[in-house]
Design a protein around this motif. Structure first.
Motif, PDB file in Angstrom:
ATOM      1  N   PHE A  35       0.834  -1.197   0.000  1.00  0.00           N
ATOM      2  CA  PHE A  35       0.000   0.000   0.000  1.00  0.00           C
ATOM      3  C   PHE A  35       0.873   1.253   0.000  1.00  0.00           C
ATOM      4  O   PHE A  35       1.777   1.396   0.842  1.00  0.00           O
ATOM      5  CB  PHE A  35      -0.902   0.022   1.241  1.00  0.00           C
ATOM      6  N   SER A  36       0.581   2.167  -0.911  1.00  0.00           N
ATOM      7  CA  SER A  36       1.286   3.443  -0.943  1.00  0.00           C
ATOM      8  C   SER A  36       0.533   4.474  -0.112  1.00  0.00           C
ATOM      9  O   SER A  36      -0.697   4.405   0.026  1.00  0.00           O
ATOM     10  CB  SER A  36       1.408   3.948  -2.384  1.00  0.00           C
ATOM     11  N   GLU A  37       1.275   5.432   0.434  1.00  0.00           N
ATOM     12  CA  GLU A  37       0.652   6.526   1.179  1.00  0.00           C
ATOM     13  C   GLU A  37       0.339   7.651   0.198  1.00  0.00           C
ATOM     14  O   GLU A  37       1.197   8.450  -0.169  1.00  0.00           O
ATOM     15  CB  GLU A  37       1.568   7.031   2.289  1.00  0.00           C
ATOM     16  N   LEU A  38      -0.905   7.690  -0.239  1.00  0.00           N
ATOM     17  CA  LEU A  38      -1.364   8.662  -1.226  1.00  0.00           C
ATOM     18  C   LEU A  38      -2.647   9.283  -0.684  1.00  0.00           C
ATOM     19  O   LEU A  38      -3.750   8.816  -0.956  1.00  0.00           O
ATOM     20  CB  LEU A  38      -1.609   7.976  -2.575  1.00  0.00           C
ATOM     21  N   ILE A  39      -2.490  10.342   0.071  1.00  0.00           N
ATOM     22  CA  ILE A  39      -3.610  10.870   0.848  1.00  0.00           C
ATOM     23  C   ILE A  39      -4.668  11.495  -0.033  1.00  0.00           C
ATOM     24  O   ILE A  39      -5.861  11.238   0.116  1.00  0.00           O
ATOM     25  CB  ILE A  39      -3.087  11.861   1.894  1.00  0.00           C
ATOM     26  N   GLY A 102       3.972  13.695  -3.338  1.00  0.00           N
ATOM     27  CA  GLY A 102       3.203  14.855  -3.779  1.00  0.00           C
ATOM     28  C   GLY A 102       3.476  16.080  -2.918  1.00  0.00           C
ATOM     29  O   GLY A 102       3.268  16.032  -1.700  1.00  0.00           O
ATOM     30  N   PRO A 103       3.939  17.178  -3.514  1.00  0.00           N
ATOM     31  CA  PRO A 103       4.236  18.377  -2.718  1.00  0.00           C
ATOM     32  C   PRO A 103       3.037  18.873  -1.913  1.00  0.00           C
ATOM     33  O   PRO A 103       3.193  19.395  -0.817  1.00  0.00           O
ATOM     34  CB  PRO A 103       4.654  19.409  -3.778  1.00  0.00           C
ATOM     35  N   GLY A 104       1.822  18.695  -2.434  1.00  0.00           N
ATOM     36  CA  GLY A 104       0.641  19.177  -1.744  1.00  0.00           C
ATOM     37  C   GLY A 104       0.357  18.461  -0.440  1.00  0.00           C
ATOM     38  O   GLY A 104      -0.422  18.950   0.379  1.00  0.00           O
ATOM     39  N   LEU A 108       1.061  18.060   5.560  1.00  0.00           N
ATOM     40  CA  LEU A 108       0.294  17.194   6.456  1.00  0.00           C
ATOM     41  C   LEU A 108       1.188  16.445   7.436  1.00  0.00           C
ATOM     42  O   LEU A 108       0.691  15.804   8.359  1.00  0.00           O
ATOM     43  CB  LEU A 108      -0.515  16.181   5.639  1.00  0.00           C
ATOM     44  N   PHE A 109       2.501  16.534   7.243  1.00  0.00           N
ATOM     45  CA  PHE A 109       3.451  15.836   8.100  1.00  0.00           C
ATOM     46  C   PHE A 109       4.452  16.850   8.664  1.00  0.00           C
ATOM     47  O   PHE A 109       5.638  16.826   8.335  1.00  0.00           O
ATOM     48  CB  PHE A 109       4.187  14.749   7.307  1.00  0.00           C
ATOM     49  N   PRO A 110       3.976  17.753   9.516  1.00  0.00           N
ATOM     50  CA  PRO A 110       4.873  18.802  10.034  1.00  0.00           C
ATOM     51  C   PRO A 110       5.888  18.231  11.028  1.00  0.00           C
ATOM     52  O   PRO A 110       5.595  17.290  11.769  1.00  0.00           O
ATOM     53  CB  PRO A 110       3.906  19.766  10.729  1.00  0.00           C
ATOM     54  N   VAL A 111       7.067  18.785  11.003  1.00  0.00           N
ATOM     55  CA  VAL A 111       8.123  18.386  11.929  1.00  0.00           C
ATOM     56  C   VAL A 111       8.683  19.632  12.604  1.00  0.00           C
ATOM     57  O   VAL A 111       8.560  20.741  12.099  1.00  0.00           O
ATOM     58  CB  VAL A 111       9.243  17.611  11.217  1.00  0.00           C
TER      59      VAL A 111
END
Length: 292
Positions: A35-39, A102-104, A108-111
Motif C-alpha cells: 500500500f502506498s501513502e497517497l492521501i 506529492g508536494p501538496g 500534512l506531516f509537520p516536523v
C-alpha cells in the motif's frame, strides 16, 4: 537468497475494489500486497489497508510502499505495527520514507526541525519501542519515559526504508533493516547496495543480503507519454525505459539487471494505479516461476 514478487497498488484502487483484490491474491498464492501513502487519492490509508487485508487472509503478507514516518510520533507508529504483528505474525512489512511524493501533501506531516534529523531520531525511538519495554528516550525532538507498546513479536519487526539519495543510504545503513528503492537503474541500484553496506559497516551493523528490493512500475502497453515526460523532467539524464517497464519482457530485463545488482525483492505496481484486466493472472504466469 529468496526472490519474491509482490503486487503494489497505487492511487486509482478504490476501496470497494480492495476486498476482491485481496481475496484473489490470497487464493492465487501471491507473496505480498503493498500500500502506498497517497492521501489526496481514492487509495486507502496504508495502515487501514494492511489491517483489512490481514483480517481476510492467512498467508498474504502486507507492506507499505512507502509510509511517511517524520510527522508522526514513533511510539504511536510502533503501537500500530506491534498490534498488526500480534494479530498476523510474520506478515507485516513496514517500509518508511522521508516525505510524500506529492508536494501538496507535505504540509500534512509537520516536523519541529530539519526533516532528515527528525527521521533519524524517529527511527531510533521506533526501533527501541519495538525491541524493549519501559523505554526511556531523550532526544532533540522526542522524550518518553517508560514507553512500551504491549505485546511485541518474538523477533523484532524489520524496518525497511526507501530513498535513493546519499543521505538515504546513510540512514538505511545506520537505522534500517532493508532497502526498498524506486525509479533507479540497475547500475544505480548496485551502487546503492554498496553504499548502504558501507554505511552499515561504519556503524558496526550488517544488512542481511536478501533485504534489498525495489518498487517497479509496469506499463504493460508502453510507457505513456506523460509518465515518460515526468521522468525526464525529474531525471534528464535517464531514459525512462531504464527505470520503468514498458512491457512484460521489459520488466524481465529490468529484473535481470536488479538481480545482478543484488536486489531480490520486487514490488510490481501497474502504471494504471490498480491491477485490472487480467493483471494478476499475467503477474502469476510471468513471475511465479522466477521465485525460489
Amino acid at each position: 537468497m529468496k526472490i519474491r514478487f509482490g503486487v503494489g497498488i497505487g492511487a486509482n484502487t478504490d476501496p470497494e475494489e480492495l476486498a476482491g483484490l485481496v481475496d484473489g491474491l490470497e487464493q492465487a498464492g501471491v507473496d505480498s500486497l503493498w500500500f502506498s501513502e497517497l492521501i489526496y487519492s481514492p487509495a486507502v490509508d496504508p495502515v487501514v489497508g494492511m489491517a483489512f487485508a490481514l483480517s481476510r487472509t492467512r498467508n498474504l503478507k502486507v507492506g507499505t510502499s512507502v509510509a511517511i514516518l517524520p510527522g508522526r510520533h514513533p511510539v504511536l507508529v510502533g503501537k500500530q505495527l506491534a498490534s498488526l504483528a500480534a494479530l498476523a505474525p510474520k506478515r507485516v512489512l513496514p517500509v518508511f520514507g522521508l516525505q510524500p511524493a506529492g508536494p501538496g501533501e507535505r504540509d500534512l506531516f509537520p516536523v519541529a526541525g530539519r526533516r532528515g534529523d527528525v527521521f533519524d531520531e524517529s527511527l531510533a525511538l521506533l526501533r527501541a519501542v519495538l525491541r524493549s519495554d519501559d523505554v526511556d528516550f531523550e532526544g532533540e525532538y522526542f522524550t518518553v519515559r517508560g514507553a512500551g507498546v504491549g505485546r511485541r513479536p518474538g523477533r523484532p519487526l524489520d524496518i525497511w526504508l526507501g530513498g535513493r539519495a546519499p543521505a538515504a543510504f546513510r540512514r538505511i545503513g545506520r537505522y534500517g533493516d532493508g532497502w526498498l528503492g524506486s525509479f533507479l537503474t540497475p547500475a544505480e541500484a548496485a551502487a546503492g547496495v554498496v553504499a548502504i553496506n558501507r554505511e552499515a559497516a561504519e556503524a558496526a551493523r550488517e544488512i542481511e543480503a536478501d533485504h534489498f528490493g525495489i518498487t517497479l512500475l509496469l506499463a504493460e502497453d508502453g510507457i505513456p507519454g506523460p509518465l515518460a515526460s515526468r521522468i525526464r523532467s525529474q531525471r534528464p539524464d535517464t531514459d525512462p525505459a531504464d527505470v520503468i517497464a514498458g512491457s512484460w519482457p521489459d520488466l524481465h530485463r529490468l529484473i535481470d539487471g536488479y538481480l545482478e545488482a543484488g536486489l531480490t525483492k520486487f514490488v510490481v505496481v501497474p502504471a494504471s494505479g490498480k491491477p485490472v484486466d487480467g493483471f494478476i493472472d499475467r503477474f502469476l504466469a510471468e513471475l511465479a516461476p522466477r521465485q525460489n
